[in-house]
Design a protein around this motif. Structure first.
Motif, PDB file in Angstrom:
ATOM      1  N   ASP A 126      45.186  54.965 -17.516  1.00  0.00           N
ATOM      2  CA  ASP A 126      45.364  53.562 -17.144  1.00  0.00           C
ATOM      3  C   ASP A 126      46.838  53.188 -17.062  1.00  0.00           C
ATOM      4  O   ASP A 126      47.242  52.393 -16.214  1.00  0.00           O
ATOM      5  N   LEU A 142      42.641  59.777  -9.523  1.00  0.00           N
ATOM      6  CA  LEU A 142      41.391  59.478  -8.823  1.00  0.00           C
ATOM      7  C   LEU A 142      40.586  60.765  -8.678  1.00  0.00           C
ATOM      8  O   LEU A 142      39.372  60.743  -8.549  1.00  0.00           O
ATOM      9  N   GLU A 143      41.328  61.900  -8.660  1.00  0.00           N
ATOM     10  CA  GLU A 143      40.668  63.205  -8.720  1.00  0.00           C
ATOM     11  C   GLU A 143      41.204  63.900  -9.965  1.00  0.00           C
ATOM     12  O   GLU A 143      42.359  63.731 -10.334  1.00  0.00           O
ATOM     13  N   MET A 162      48.740  52.400  -4.848  1.00  0.00           N
ATOM     14  CA  MET A 162      48.119  53.289  -3.869  1.00  0.00           C
ATOM     15  C   MET A 162      47.545  52.493  -2.708  1.00  0.00           C
ATOM     16  O   MET A 162      46.933  51.446  -2.899  1.00  0.00           O
ATOM     17  N   ASN A 199      47.316  59.919  -9.341  1.00  0.00           N
ATOM     18  CA  ASN A 199      46.870  58.782 -10.161  1.00  0.00           C
ATOM     19  C   ASN A 199      45.448  58.993 -10.675  1.00  0.00           C
ATOM     20  O   ASN A 199      44.734  58.041 -10.938  1.00  0.00           O
ATOM     21  N   ARG A 202      48.146  54.601 -13.804  1.00  0.00           N
ATOM     22  CA  ARG A 202      47.617  53.870 -12.654  1.00  0.00           C
ATOM     23  C   ARG A 202      48.286  52.519 -12.470  1.00  0.00           C
ATOM     24  O   ARG A 202      48.470  52.040 -11.354  1.00  0.00           O
ATOM     25  N   ARG A 219      45.845  62.072  -4.595  1.00  0.00           N
ATOM     26  CA  ARG A 219      44.836  61.406  -5.422  1.00  0.00           C
ATOM     27  C   ARG A 219      44.798  61.968  -6.839  1.00  0.00           C
ATOM     28  O   ARG A 219      44.319  61.299  -7.758  1.00  0.00           O
TER      29      ARG A 219
END
Lengths: 434, 256
Positions: free
Chosen positions: B87, B64-65, B95, B62, B90, B59
């Motif tokens: 962005d 997310l963390e 994912m 990308n 991502r 995570r």
């Protein structure tokens, strides 16, 4: 039976034929079963049913003759009682005599009643594409210009005012679009500044006597009254407070401390103060905050206060909806590369608003009924009309049931309509198929 | 099918570089000195006990963390707090989640076309064609107009894979994609992932499906307590684990 033979000899079992599906037996459905299940399931249940039926009978047996025997034609309460000659019946004559005051207030020029009437009918045309999104999206163009049409119809005067307001908003929006690519804040404040510049310059250009020979004679705000005033306040405040409430709810979740705290303080302050207090502030004190002579009229001040009040409540309802969404929805939107406005508009808000519908409708219905509170700051809305000019008149002093019953009926129709719409909307948006 | 893995090409080009990466939740040190280089076309399976930080690791890739120390470079783009870089990464990295995270208010087709239309600015018609192509690939084109709630778990996870593929990602991350599925449905999702691997997709999978790891992975990473404890080719990893922690873990998951 070959199958039972198999059972008898060993535990192994192989199904050779399918059990056919069958309709339920007849004692599982039908009106007789419904009555038994719902009205007389137990002795206590049966007793309660009988008691309830007796109450319904008692109420209807006295109310129905009172309504049916009502007098619709009489110049005053005294004349009405003379006709009734001691019988107990309603005196609806007050409604046929004073319907125009109940609906439009006592000062709106009576040859202009068609204007609020037309605005009311057009309201349905404007609201339709917003409420029923299966309708063609092009109809939203009318919704966009409806506020200006409605303003022109209700207030009249020079046509330049609504046109200028429209131009200002369009100009502000164009500036916003131009600047928003750089940063949202630049677009937002740029748009607002542009709109104010256009309004200020336009305000100088419109001559003072423009309203003198206008096609629709100008009607000042203080002439608005009756149920029309409740509708005007209700529609304006609901449609303004939903977007403001969304903005406040998102702001409260913001990771930027300044924005977050502005929203929190606003919401908590407004929720902690009674609406009636805010209305008194609007009536007496708010005038001090506007430049002298700017003439921000009472209607606008009341709209600002009621909108702020209900926006704070709607913000909290929507915050609940946002909190109810699983974190995975935010993560899925992020992982696909959607930016914050896209994720909010396409993924988060559609779902959060759907969850919030019952709460938002609850606030909207409450807000609509609360518009009657303006009667305490001497605005003659429907309740203000009844309590003031009508009950105070020599002809109709003492007619309570008929007048307040009529007011209750009108409010009930609107609120029940809103409630039914929201239930339809929830069914329409249901995609979980549980 | 094991020979497939050897046939699949791994290029020298580097897809992901993670250098001395550290992450804390409050004072809890979840990821410690993670060093990892992933080449293009590599298929990596990450396993380990729960709480070992394996999900957190992918995570972070990308964003997310957020990681607090060290660097992560994806496709030559350095992951920093710059939103534009995030962005960009991502939109290049697909994912799949344990709980699918499909958008329940949109149809299957709309789930798949949303990001291409709004992020890539693909015309709607073209996006729909691409979406149908990938829905056929995961073998559920006939469900395109249904809502996620009407599909089984396995079908939903395949839609989630198709949704990621519609962005034409260069790297795919899988976060326990079969953990929430009934046993009957695990195979259909794994088959889709195997097909993807055979086409040369760079994949990082957090999973407990050791059969999948043996068949598809060219590297297995074992994590414990926020550190990479051991990594090796699947054969060597399963047959001859070096660290006692790995041996214990493998004996527990393969023993039943």
């Amino acid at each position: 039976m070959p199958m039972s033979d198999t059972h008898a000899h060993s535990v192994a079992f192989v199904r050779t034929e399918e059990v056919p599906t069958a309709p339920p037996p007849s004692n599982a459905a039908g009106p007789a079963k419904w009555v038994k299940d719902n009205l007389f399931a137990t002795p206590l249940n049966g007793l309660l049913t009988l008691v309830a039926l007796y109450f319904i009978y008692a109420i209807l047996s006295s109310a129905l003759p009172w309504i049916m025997g009502g007098i619709w034609q009489a110049p005053s309460l005294a004349a009405c009682r003379e006709i009734l000659d001691g019988a107990s019946a309603a005196c609806f004559a007050v409604l046929s005599e004073r319907w125009n005051q109940l609906l439009f207030g006592f000062q709106y020029p009576d040859d202009q009643y068609w204007r609020p009437g037309l605005a009311f009918i057009l309201l349905f045309v404007a609201a339709a594409p917003v409420l029923f999104f299966d309708l063609p999206r092009k109809l939203l163009a009318f919704t966009a210009i409806y506020p200006f049409i409605a303003y022109y119809l209700l207030w009249g005067g020079t046509v330049f005012v609504p046109i200028l307001a429209f131009v200002g908003i369009v100009g502000g929006f164009l500036v916003y679009q131009r600047l928003v690519a750089g940063s949202f804040a630049a677009g937002f404040f740029g748009g607002i500044i542009a709109a104010f510049v256009i309004w200020t310059i336009g305000g100088w250009l419109i001559p003072d006597n423009a309203s003198a020979n206008a096609a629709l004679p100008a009607v000042p705000s203080r002439y608005m009254g009756g149920f029309m005033l409740n509708m005007m306040l209700g529609v304006t405040c609901v449609s303004l407070s939903v977007p403001i409430g969304i903005a406040l709810a998102l702001g409260r979740q913001s990771s930027m401390p300044l924005i977050k705290w502005i929203c929190v303080v606003f919401i908590e302050f407004i929720r902690g103060v009674p609406l009636i207090t805010l209305l008194f502030v609007a009536n007496v004190m708010l005038a001090y905050f506007f430049p002298p002579g700017s003439g921000v009229d009472l209607f606008l001040r009341v709209v600002i206060m009621i909108t702020m009040f209900s926006a704070a409540y709607i913000a909290e309802v929507i915050r609940g909806g946002l909190a109810a969404l699983p974190k995975g929805q935010y993560e899925a939107a992020d992982s696909l590369g959607l930016d914050y406005p896209q994720a909010m508009r396409l993924i988060i808000l559609p779902q959060a608003l759907k969850i919030s519908i019952p709460g938002i409708v609850n606030v909207a219905v409450g807000l609509f009924k609360d518009t009657t509170l303006v009667s305490v700051i001497s605005m003659f809305d429907m309740v203000g009309m009844i309590r003031g000019p009508i009950l105070a008149s020599t002809e109709w002093n003492g007619v309570y049931w008929e007048l307040f019953g009529f007011a209750a009926l009108l409010f009930f129709i609107v609120c029940y309509g809103i409630s039914q719409y929201s239930q339809w909307l929830e069914r329409r948006l249901a995609t979980d198929h549980r | 099918m094991a020979e497939h893995a050897t046939q699949m090409q791994v290029s020298d080009e580097i897809a992901i570089t993670i250098n001395k990466m550290n992450k804390w939740y409050g004072t809890f040190h979840v990821l410690r000195d993670i060093d990892l280089t992933v080449n293009r076309g590599e298929r990596i399976v990450i396993c380990g006990p729960s709480g070992s930080g394996k999900s957190t690791l992918i995570r972070c890739i990308n964003a997310l963390e957020e990681h607090q120390q060290g660097s992560i470079e994806v496709d030559g783009t350095l992951l920093s707090s710059d939103l534009k870089n995030i962005d960009k990464i991502r939109s290049e990295v697909g994912m799949c989640f344990q709980h699918f995270n499909l958008f329940p208010h949109l149809t299957i087709l709309e789930n798949c076309t949303l990001a291409p239309i709004w992020v890539r600015k693909t015309p709607k018609k073209e996006a729909e064609e691409t979406a149908m192509h990938f829905l056929e690939k995961v073998k559920i084109p006939d469900q395109a107009n249904k809502f996620p709630g009407q599909l089984s778990g396995g079908q939903q996870q395949r839609v989630a894979i198709a949704r990621s593929l519609c962005m034409r990602p260069r790297i795919m991350l899988f976060d326990e994609p079969t953990s929430a599925l009934d046993p009957e449905m695990i195979k259909e999702v794994l088959d889709t992932m195997i097909e993807l691997a055979e086409e040369g997709m760079t994949m990082l999978c957090v999973t407990h499906e050791m059969g999948f790891a043996r068949q598809v992975a060219n590297r297995v990473i074992f994590m414990d307590a926020g550190q990479i404890v051991e990594q090796n080719e699947p054969e060597a990893f399963f047959n001859n684990p070096q660290s006692p922690r790995t041996q214990l873990f493998l004996s527990q998951i393969l023993g039943h």
